[in-house]
Design a protein around this motif. Structure first.
Motif, mmCIF file in Angstrom:
data_model
loop_
_atom_site.group_PDB
_atom_site.id
_atom_site.type_symbol
_atom_site.label_atom_id
_atom_site.label_comp_id
_atom_site.label_asym_id
_atom_site.label_seq_id
_atom_site.Cartn_x
_atom_site.Cartn_y
_atom_site.Cartn_z
ATOM 1 N N ILE A 3 7.220 -2.126 -10.667
ATOM 2 C CA ILE A 3 6.847 -1.454 -9.347
ATOM 3 C C ILE A 3 5.065 -1.438 -9.537
ATOM 4 O O ILE A 3 4.644 -0.135 -9.965
ATOM 5 C CB ILE A 3 7.511 -0.552 -8.867
ATOM 6 C CG1 ILE A 3 9.210 -0.743 -8.948
ATOM 7 C CG2 ILE A 3 7.104 -0.079 -7.468
ATOM 8 C CD1 ILE A 3 9.775 -0.892 -7.626
ATOM 9 N N GLU A 4 4.589 -2.346 -9.419
ATOM 10 C CA GLU A 4 3.131 -2.079 -9.545
ATOM 11 C C GLU A 4 2.257 -3.203 -8.784
ATOM 12 O O GLU A 4 2.665 -4.369 -8.525
ATOM 13 C CB GLU A 4 2.804 -2.667 -11.042
ATOM 14 C CG GLU A 4 1.578 -2.208 -11.694
ATOM 15 C CD GLU A 4 1.327 -2.974 -12.867
ATOM 16 O OE1 GLU A 4 2.010 -2.262 -13.984
ATOM 17 O OE2 GLU A 4 0.814 -4.008 -13.192
ATOM 18 N N GLU A 5 1.212 -2.740 -7.996
ATOM 19 C CA GLU A 5 0.659 -3.409 -7.054
ATOM 20 C C GLU A 5 0.131 -4.696 -7.170
ATOM 21 O O GLU A 5 0.478 -5.678 -6.860
ATOM 22 C CB GLU A 5 -0.588 -2.519 -6.485
ATOM 23 C CG GLU A 5 -0.976 -2.988 -5.274
ATOM 24 C CD GLU A 5 -2.195 -2.307 -4.362
ATOM 25 O OE1 GLU A 5 -1.669 -0.917 -4.569
ATOM 26 O OE2 GLU A 5 -2.924 -2.581 -3.891
ATOM 27 N N ARG B 285 0.764 -1.341 -0.065
ATOM 28 C CA ARG B 285 0.084 0.048 -0.092
ATOM 29 C C ARG B 285 0.935 1.437 0.166
ATOM 30 O O ARG B 285 0.485 2.273 -0.033
ATOM 31 C CB ARG B 285 -0.815 -0.137 1.316
ATOM 32 C CG ARG B 285 -2.118 -0.997 0.858
ATOM 33 C CD ARG B 285 -3.365 -1.057 2.179
ATOM 34 N NE ARG B 285 -2.637 -1.668 3.244
ATOM 35 C CZ ARG B 285 -2.246 -1.220 4.604
ATOM 36 N NH1 ARG B 285 -2.524 0.086 4.658
ATOM 37 N NH2 ARG B 285 -1.943 -2.003 5.607
ATOM 38 N N HIS B 286 2.072 1.079 -0.068
ATOM 39 C CA HIS B 286 3.113 2.291 0.065
ATOM 40 C C HIS B 286 4.222 1.978 -1.098
ATOM 41 O O HIS B 286 5.385 2.292 -0.566
ATOM 42 C CB HIS B 286 3.605 2.384 1.500
ATOM 43 C CG HIS B 286 2.582 2.877 2.666
ATOM 44 N ND1 HIS B 286 1.724 1.953 3.143
ATOM 45 C CD2 HIS B 286 2.119 3.997 2.897
ATOM 46 C CE1 HIS B 286 1.075 2.273 3.951
ATOM 47 N NE2 HIS B 286 1.266 3.641 3.993
ATOM 48 N N LEU B 287 3.869 1.630 -2.172
ATOM 49 C CA LEU B 287 4.788 1.285 -3.312
ATOM 50 C C LEU B 287 5.488 2.840 -3.548
ATOM 51 O O LEU B 287 6.729 2.619 -4.132
ATOM 52 C CB LEU B 287 4.158 0.714 -4.254
ATOM 53 C CG LEU B 287 3.640 -0.871 -4.205
ATOM 54 C CD1 LEU B 287 3.129 -1.160 -5.533
ATOM 55 C CD2 LEU B 287 4.971 -1.338 -3.873
ATOM 56 N N GLU B 288 5.017 3.731 -3.201
ATOM 57 C CA GLU B 288 5.879 5.360 -3.672
ATOM 58 C C GLU B 288 7.249 5.246 -2.726
ATOM 59 O O GLU B 288 7.763 6.107 -3.220
ATOM 60 C CB GLU B 288 4.593 6.333 -3.355
ATOM 61 C CG GLU B 288 4.596 6.704 -1.981
ATOM 62 C CD GLU B 288 3.567 5.666 -1.308
ATOM 63 O OE1 GLU B 288 2.945 4.722 -1.883
ATOM 64 O OE2 GLU B 288 3.366 5.672 0.003
ATOM 65 N N GLN B 289 7.174 4.464 -1.764
ATOM 66 C CA GLN B 289 8.310 4.713 -1.029
ATOM 67 C C GLN B 289 9.367 3.498 -1.300
ATOM 68 O O GLN B 289 10.502 3.690 -0.822
ATOM 69 C CB GLN B 289 8.126 4.252 0.625
ATOM 70 C CG GLN B 289 6.937 5.182 1.121
ATOM 71 C CD GLN B 289 6.825 5.186 2.365
ATOM 72 O OE1 GLN B 289 7.665 4.313 3.226
ATOM 73 N NE2 GLN B 289 5.733 5.881 2.973
#
Ligand code: SF4
Lengths: 258, 439
Positions: free
Chosen positions: B396-398, B325-329
């Motif tokens: 990098i994709e959920e 839920r925090h792939l932006e990091q």
């Protein structure tokens, strides 16, 4: 290539390190092996290492002084394992550490294969020793001596004994590693010693004290009643307490004593 | 009140009854105290704790876990020992507890004693018995091993204090996560009533720390700290509520541990939920995982769960779930990221993060090194780079990562490894399960 062929023990490996270094053949020209490995390599010169407690002690002191407490512990623990590559890995780690500006950093060089192997073996042996701190079972003999038999995968008895020497300072106790035929013997209020099991008179081990059987029964019964039926899970139990340990543990034995 | 304890039971009969009655208590750890032998008595303590055996349910046996008595004046609905139940009753004498503890300890069966009790006559009366037992064990028998004892809510604070000087750890059971649940299932107990002794022990520990700073030989009060436990699944709280309660216990009461025990339905009672799938073990497991994240990984409860998503994902552990839920990091660079950031990467634990930080001072760390350092690359690879590169070309994709992570078998402690399917999971308490993102 010259292979230093040493006895499969801590002292054997340490003597091997001493001799290999002392030979001045160059670190790339030598290799350490223990006599537990029976595959001989071709085109190699074999040199039998004669285990020497004085040489071993010197190497151990150097490790402690120059590479620090952690490396010292790692070497002792790793040597207790059975991994075929450990003698050479320990040697390389020592060489590397002695060439570093700060030898104590050597334990952190996990990018290095040899260091990484020694550090992993250290954890393995530590784990085995730590398990036995819990799994050792003493039986009380007629004369009050506490007697235990273990069959550890690694030579952990010397790593284990100091723990019991502190815990049971006021007791006479014996831990017998049946696999290796050695015993740690601790007389009340005194230092423990490692002895060859064959050299000791073990006749007196036959008789248990009066209350021994009662306590064994109480313990077995406790181990049963403490389990929650609704959570029963033998697979999980076996993962945490593999069958190889159970032969020496009171609560898993059908017969009465060791 | 009539006391139903028969007089003439053998030690074996008592042990059977009183260990059987104690088995739902969770804590069996012997950790938190390091103490050498005094040179006079028997025993020492090892900080890391030692497991001496494992019972058939896979739980560690470290302490002689018994009730002093299973006689009880209260009637908590979830408890086998409640006053209205017709079960065999027994009570030890302090002498018997000492005999058992010493006999077991000398044979290296145990690390020490875990002593709890039903309430005989009154809380103070019971606490006094526990105190006497511990006193005898420490002073007459010179016992230096580990002791975990319950502080009984409602008992005279002076008794609780005196007992705390003889024990390594004390605990007061929270019983149920919320005051509401307590009102429903244990009407004779209230939240304040339970929190009072907890606060007392906390304050005394703090004062004791100051005393010890001044006089190193001052007597030590509860050196291994305080813990508590609560029952999961007997009342309708969600995971978010439970984790938040645990978090505030850690922060406001300085607890060492919060234990969870999956509810086992031992009584027929219309107020108790039916659990056709057995105790909610997977849920308990997820709560323990979250507990680690709170205690060692620097997570806050509100990062793991929210009001909108109040329950843990059944299929993924809480850390993977958070990371997705925090792939932006992500990804983080192994050779530069700080320790706390490394800890947040799935597949990297406390040990491996420490190793990375030490090793990279001596040179760059690459993927094969990580493997040797104990990193679970199958999980970590989606979240990290080494020297600017990922291990494989990845997206990098959920959805993509979720699918891949679900293919990595998670090791579950109760022998369900790799067999977690939707069908089996519905056997658990399904209201608490949310589907994973993208599944
Ligand atoms: S007070 Fe404790 S022993 Fe008594 S009924 Fe309640 S939970 Fe059971």
């Amino acid at each position: 290539m010259t292979i230093f062929w040493c006895e499969d023990s801590l002292d054997g490996i340490l003597t091997g390190i001493y001799d290999a270094w002392d030979s001045r053949l160059g670190h790339n020209q030598v290799k350490l092996k223990t006599d537990a490995q029976d595959t001989l390599e071709l085109f190699c010169d074999y040199r039998q290492v004669k285990t020497d407690a004085v040489k071993a002690e010197k190497v151990l002191r150097t490790i402690r002084d120059r590479l620090g407490e952690e490396a010292f512990e790692a070497v002792c623990y790793a040597a207790a394992c059975t991994d075929g590559g450990r003698a050479d890995a320990i040697y390389r780690m020592v060489v590397l550490g002695l060439h570093m500006k700060d030898g104590r950093q050597v334990v952190n060089c996990l990018q290095n294969r040899d260091v990484s192997l020694v550090m992993r073996l250290r954890i393995k042996a530590w784990h085995e020793a730590h398990r036995y701190m819990g799994f050792v079972r003493f039986e009380e003999l007629e004369n009050g001596v506490l007697y235990s038999v273990i069959e550890p995968a690694y030579a952990v008895l010397p790593l284990l004994a100091p723990h019991f020497a502190d815990r049971f300072q006021q007791e006479n106790w014996v831990i017998h590693d049946k696999r290796r035929g050695v015993m740690a013997v601790h007389p009340k209020d005194s230092l423990w010693v490692l002895a060859d099991a064959e050299e000791l008179n073990t006749d007196y081990l036959g008789h248990r004290s009066e209350r021994e059987k009662e306590f064994q029964e109480l313990w077995k019964s406790f181990c049963k009643s403490i389990a929650i039926e609704e959570r029963r899970n033998p697979r999980c139990q076996q993962g945490l307490l593999p069958l190889r340990f159970r032969g020496c543990m009171t609560e898993f034995r059908k017969d009465q004593s060791i | 009140m009539q006391v139903r304890v028969p007089e003439n039971l053998s030690l074996m009969e008592k042990l059977n009854i009183l260990s059987d009655a104690a088995k739902y208590d969770v804590a069996c750890t012997s950790s938190g105290t390091e103490r050498s032998n005094t040179g006079k008595g028997v025993g020492n303590c090892v900080d890391a704790g030692i497991c001496h055996s494992f019972s058939a349910d896979g739980r560690c046996i470290s302490l002689l876990k018994i009730l002093f008595t299973n006689e009880c004046i209260y009637n908590c609905r979830y408890c086998l020992n409640r006053a209205s139940n017709d079960v065999p009753r027994a009570a030890f004498t302090p002498q018997e507890v000492c005999d058992l503890t010493m006999g077991f300890y000398r044979r290296n069966y145990i690390e020490g004693l875990f002593l709890s009790s039903g309430i005989l006559k009154s809380p103070s009366y019971t606490m006094e018995l526990l105190y006497q037992t511990l006193y005898k064990l420490r002073h007459e028998y010179g016992f230096g091993g580990y002791i975990h004892v319950k502080a009984i809510p409602g008992a005279d604070p002076r008794l609780i204090e005196a007992t705390g000087y003889l024990a390594d750890r004390m605990s007061v059971n929270l019983e149920l996560p919320t005051a509401e649940g307590l009102r429903k299932l244990a009407p004779s107990k209230s939240r304040t009533w339970i929190l009072t002794p907890m606060r007392q022990v906390q304050n005394r520990m703090e004062e004791n720390r100051n005393e010890l700073a001044l006089y190193r030989s001052a007597p030590r009060f509860v050196p291994a700290g305080q813990s508590t436990q609560m029952i999961i699944g007997a009342t309708p709280e969600n995971d978010y509520q439970i984790v938040s309660v645990a978090e505030s216990l850690y922060q406001k009461f300085a607890l060492k541990r919060v234990f969870y025990s999956a509810f086992v339905r031992v009584n027929e009672d219309s107020m108790l939920p039916a659990l056709p799938g057995g105790p909610p073990l997977l849920r308990e497991h997820r709560l323990y995982q979250a507990d680690w994240l709170l205690r060692y990984y620097g997570f806050r409860a509100s990062e793991l769960l929210t009001e909108d998503k109040p329950n843990f994902n059944v299929l993924l552990d809480p850390k993977c779930d958070w990371a997705l839920r925090h792939l932006e990091q992500f990804p983080v660079e192994i050779n530069r990221a700080d320790y706390m950031t490394l800890l947040r990467v799935p597949g990297i634990g406390v040990r491996s993060a420490q190793r990375i930080v030490k090793a990279r001072r001596l040179g760059n760390v690459d993927f094969p090194d990580l493997k040797r350092m104990g990193v679970v690359l199958k999980r970590a690879l989606y979240f990290i780079t080494c020297r600017g590169r990922t291990m494989y070309p990845i997206r990098i994709e959920e959805d993509y990562i979720t699918r891949n992570l679900l293919n990595v078998k998670e090791r579950l402690p109760f022998g369900m490894d790799g067999q977690v399917t939707y069908r089996q999971l519905s056997l658990f308490d399904d209201q608490n399960f949310s589907m994973p993102p993208g599944a």
